[in-house]
Design an enzyme around this catalytic site. Structure first.
Site, PDB file in Angstrom:
ATOM      1  N   GLU A 140     -82.490  47.189 -23.299  1.00 14.54           N
ATOM      2  CA  GLU A 140     -83.597  47.149 -22.870  1.00 14.54           C
ATOM      3  C   GLU A 140     -84.544  48.282 -23.421  1.00 14.54           C
ATOM      4  OE1 GLU A 140     -84.897  45.763 -20.963  1.00 14.54           O
ATOM      5  OE2 GLU A 140     -83.152  44.273 -20.216  1.00 14.54           O
TER       6      GLU A 140
ATOM      7  N   SER B 215     -68.610  34.330  45.111  1.00 10.76           N
ATOM      8  CA  SER B 215     -67.694  35.727  45.439  1.00 10.76           C
ATOM      9  C   SER B 215     -68.064  36.757  44.321  1.00 10.76           C
ATOM     10  CB  SER B 215     -66.616  35.316  46.123  1.00 10.76           C
ATOM     11  OG  SER B 215     -66.706  33.916  46.706  1.00 10.76           O
TER      12      SER B 215
END
Length: 862
Positions: free
Chosen positions: A86, A464
């Site tokens: 780059e 229950s």
């Protein structure tokens, strides 16, 4: 000379004109140039991450994958690859590269095309943070001036670090750290030279030239990067040749999830969005640390999954999903193509039947693997007829399968077996009794199937599971564990519902006057209703709200005693936690702390604590660790065992010696409200231990089981307590239980409230410990809880049962609940709140003068 002077004048004129143009351009764009100093404090968009309490990654949210790195973390060869590709003169220029500009200009003049870029890395940073990607001259001018300003504001290393973290590299990866994970599943330091070159070549064409979408183009680009590195003498010829021949190994890697817990991660994600907004939550790099224990969570998920599989299989095989072929067999590739869209759910893999033998069958899975399922993995598959009926057990594989059918298989850890996608639902949650931290949460069988979180969103009838809270109210109004309640049919109906409601036992048998301990342990319905009548509807509802239940969910009729309210599993676990921690209602929480992207803590949980305010210290006060609310137990047990003279006939000395209360440290200000006394919590816990261990003397024919006797066979420790729960027609089944360190609730049912869990017939040659008959809390939800708790507590110490201050024990007659002087199998010691112990004796000859004795170090009914 004349021409030379003219040229010189023209040159200076052009130079001045150029300087003037540059100055004019600078002042023209100056008002639009941003402050580059903001780059010093720039916030990179990083995803939201959710972790377990021990730091394992649970989930990651956000459109951009980014793993921020520091310059020192980047391998030297990766930096070389990026710069050689780059901006080879990056460390030499001051933001712009004149040579590169001239080269690009020459190409533009000679060809008329902008085919050669001239942007330095600094310019790319300027464009990436402040400008758009439009190709205009004014954008280029701004870019150049910004680059010059950036070079003055930041060091070269800082600029390069921004570039390496900011660049888009395809597949939602931003920055080289994320690219290393996305393409190779590695950290930067683990990358090879060809992998570094591949990543370095991505910024110019991250979508078109990435190695997942276009391997050919990606290899060409990678090799060009390698050639640039060779040209710049950053690699040798041998390294170049070896790297150039390396194959493309990149493939997509999702976020490196360490712990799959989607329901809790979704809860954390939703919290962050509500608190900080979606954009900030997804991009600011927050880290959310939950209270989930990775070890317990895995065990809870496994227990729930296996429990669902067990229910589903005992109800029979529902058949193939479809028939792929009847005449001409599919090839392996055709099978893979036909199954590619069928998901794998919790290890259940789509497969096609390719051969059926007498006692086995061959399948090809969606991955193309050829597997054989033996008879042990097929014999369960009797035909499903309905939720209450199954066909006859198969005798050979051809009764189950046909070639060409698409079905499912799964590996149970030992072998492959025929499978199917369960239709039943389940959920489980576990809490820390001390502070309410949610340590496990599984909101359903499969998050991919349904994201509906049944732990927090599903209100189901309690059955229950409500009975311990009904009896707790009765104990606080004077009942004891020895109180006789008439276990007989109720003839006076409750008409509050508009119809005559007469509760019945399940099974429909009655035994006359029965002790409260036995009534709760065996979940006797009519005893619960009579207890509610004793307490009163209004006081019962008031009492239930103390445990965290909402008053609007509690019907004002006697069905309340049998669990008609609809509540969430999290509410149930929170309520049972009060028995585990001595009577305190602690608030559940699931986020321990939140940090920003720099690791700074921005939120920290401040949970309510189950403890008493710390009294003034004295010289004899014991020191108790507030982080272990039950540390006092071992101290008290040691004190009792070291002095056998505690076995006396007084109650006060025993109560004072067995004090187990724990106190808060001075800085613990969030003290949870105590909604029931320690004494009530202790007595209910003792009765809930009998749910598991039963009582009586089996050798004398007086032994009896609690409803959860299966837990005792598996877990084999006496510090566990729990309660089963089943609603009418078995639409909801529960098991909730605890020991001093964990409280856990399991629920099993169908998402369709109208569908019953049904029943199953006995399967000849079925699995060991198989379940048959009507589905119920003990048989449907209970096994999941049993296996989870057994694994969760494996290797941990067993806590002794130490009564709190104010609890005494007395020997009673098991039939009448009265005091007795006998010491045979018809009697036993029972715990009482001091002052509620019986005063009347049974009609019998005395055998001893000792009536009340200290039995604090002895579990009842062993």
């Amino acid at each position: 000379m004349k021409w030379f002077k003219r040229l010189l004048i023209a040159f200076f004129s052009l130079t001045l004109l150029g300087i003037g143009a540059i100055a004019a351009a600078y002042y023209y764009v100056l008002p639009e140039l941003p402050d580059v100093n903001t780059l010093k404090t720039v916030k990179l968009q990083t995803p939201l991450r959710i972790y377990s309490q021990d730091g394992l990654l649970i989930s990651q949210f956000g459109e951009k994958r980014r793993v921020p790195i520091e310059y020192e973390d980047v391998p030297k060869q990766l930096i070389n690859a990026v710069l050689d590709t780059e901006d080879a003169r990056f460390f030499e220029h001051h933001g712009i590269d004149p040579i590169g500009i001239i080269r690009a200009a020459v190409i533009l003049i000679t060809t008329g095309k902008k085919s050669q870029g001239a942007s330095t890395i600094t310019q790319q940073v300027a464009r990436g943070f402040f400008l758009s990607n439009e190709k205009t001259y004014i954008r280029k001018i701004k870019e150049i001036f910004l680059a010059l300003k950036i070079e003055k504001a930041l060091t070269k290393q800082e600029i390069l670090t921004l570039y390496l973290n900011r660049s888009f590299l395809g597949n939602r990866a931003y920055g080289v750290g994320a690219a290393a994970q996305v393409y190779y599943g590695k950290e930067l330091k683990q990358l090879t030279l060809p992998e570094m070159a591949m990543i370095a070549g991505l910024p110019q064409a991250p979508s078109a030239a990435n190695p997942i979408r276009n391997q050919r183009r990606a290899m060409t680009r990678r090799n060009w990067v390698l050639s640039r590195m060779l040209e710049k003498r950053n690699i040798t010829q041998a390294q170049y040749e070896q790297a150039k021949q390396a194959p493309i190994t990149a493939r997509y890697h999702g976020a490196e999830i360490d712990l799959y817990a989607p329901y809790i991660s979704e809860m954390a994600r939703d919290y962050m969005i509500q608190k900080y907004g979606k954009e900030a939550a997804y991009t600011n790099g927050y880290n959310v640390y939950t209270t989930i224990s990775s070890d317990l969570q895995r065990k809870a998920q496994k227990a729930l999954r296996n429990n669902v599989f067990a229910y589903d299989q005992r109800h029979g095989y529902r058949g193939a999903k479809q028939v792929l072929w009847t005449d001409k067999p599919f090839t392996s590739e055709q099978i893979k193509s036909a199954l590619k869209d069928s998901p794998v759910i919790q290890g259940i893999t789509p497969a096609a039947v390719v051969a059926v033998h007498e006692k086995s069958a061959d399948f090809i899975t969606k991955n193309g693997d050829l597997i054989t399922v033996p008879w042990s993995g097929l014999k369960w598959a009797r035909k499903y007829i309905s939720d209450t009926r199954q066909g006859r057990p198969p005798k050979q594989a051809s009764e189950i399968l046909n070639i060409g059918e698409q079905t499912w298989v799964r590996n149970n850890g030992k072998e492959w077996q025929l499978s199917q996608i369960p239709q039943v639902s389940s959920a489980t949650v576990s809490l820390n009794p001390h502070d309410g931290a949610i340590e496990t949460l599984v909101g359903g069988f499969s998050f991919n199937q349904s994201q509906f979180n049944r732990i927090t969103q599903a209100k189901r009838q309690l059955g229950s599971n409500i009975k311990p809270f009904i009896y707790a109210g009765a104990i606080e109004k004077g009942y004891t564990l020895a109180t006789l309640i008439n276990n007989a049919p109720i003839n006076k109906p409750d008409t509050r519902q508009g119809t005559a409601w007469r509760p019945k036992n399940s099974p429909d048998v009655y035994g006359g006057p029965t002790r409260l301990r036995v009534g709760l342990a065996q979940s006797i319905n009519v005893m619960s209703v009579r207890t509610l009548r004793y307490v009163g509807i209004n006081d019962t509802i008031k009492g239930l709200t103390r445990f965290g239940f909402e008053e609007d969910d509690l019907p004002r009729n006697e069905s309340l005693a049998l669990g008609s309210p609809s509540v969430t599993p999290l509410q149930v676990a929170r309520a049972f936690n009060t028995f585990a921690n001595g009577g305190y209602l602690v608030d559940p929480y699931y986020i321990s702390s939140i940090t920003d992207s720099y690791g700074n803590v921005i939120e920290k949980a401040s949970p309510t604590i189950a403890c008493k305010p710390n009294p003034e210290p004295t010289a004899t006060s014991p020191t108790v660790d507030s982080n272990d609310p039950f540390a006092a137990m071992s101290q008290e047990l040691s004190a009792i065992e070291s002095d056998s003279s505690h076995l006396v006939d007084t109650t006060t000395e025993q109560a004072e010696s067995s004090q187990t209360s724990h106190f808060c440290q001075a800085d613990e200000t969030n003290i949870a409200p105590q909604v029931i006394t320690e004494q009530t919590a202790f007595l209910i816990t003792q009765a809930l231990k009998s749910v598991i261990w039963g009582g009586g003397n089996w050798s004398k024919g007086t032994g009896w089981n609690g409803t959860a006797w299966r837990a005792a066979r598996l877990i084999k420790r006496h510090d566990i307590a729990g309660k089963t729960g089943t609603t009418n027609e078995s639409r909801d089944t529960w098991f909730s239980g605890f020991n001093p360190t964990i409280t856990s609730t399991f629920w099993v049912g169908f998402d369709d409230h109208n569908r019953q869990l049904g029943r199953t017939g006995w399967l000849a040659d079925g699995p060991e410990g198989q379940i048959s008959g009507a589905e119920a809390g003990a048989k449907t939800a209970g096994p999941g809880w049993n296996h989870f708790i057994n694994e969760a507590l494996k290797g941990t110490k067993e806590y002794p049962s130490i009564p709190p201050q104010g609890i005494v024990s007395a020997r009673i007659d098991l039939t009448t609940g009265k005091l007795t002087r006998k010491t045979d199998y018809t009697t036993s010691f029972e715990y009482f709140v001091d002052g509620t112990q019986p005063t009347e004796y049974t009609n019998e000859a005395p055998e001893t003068d000792e009536i009340f004795i200290d039995n604090s170090d002895e579990d009842l009914f062993q």
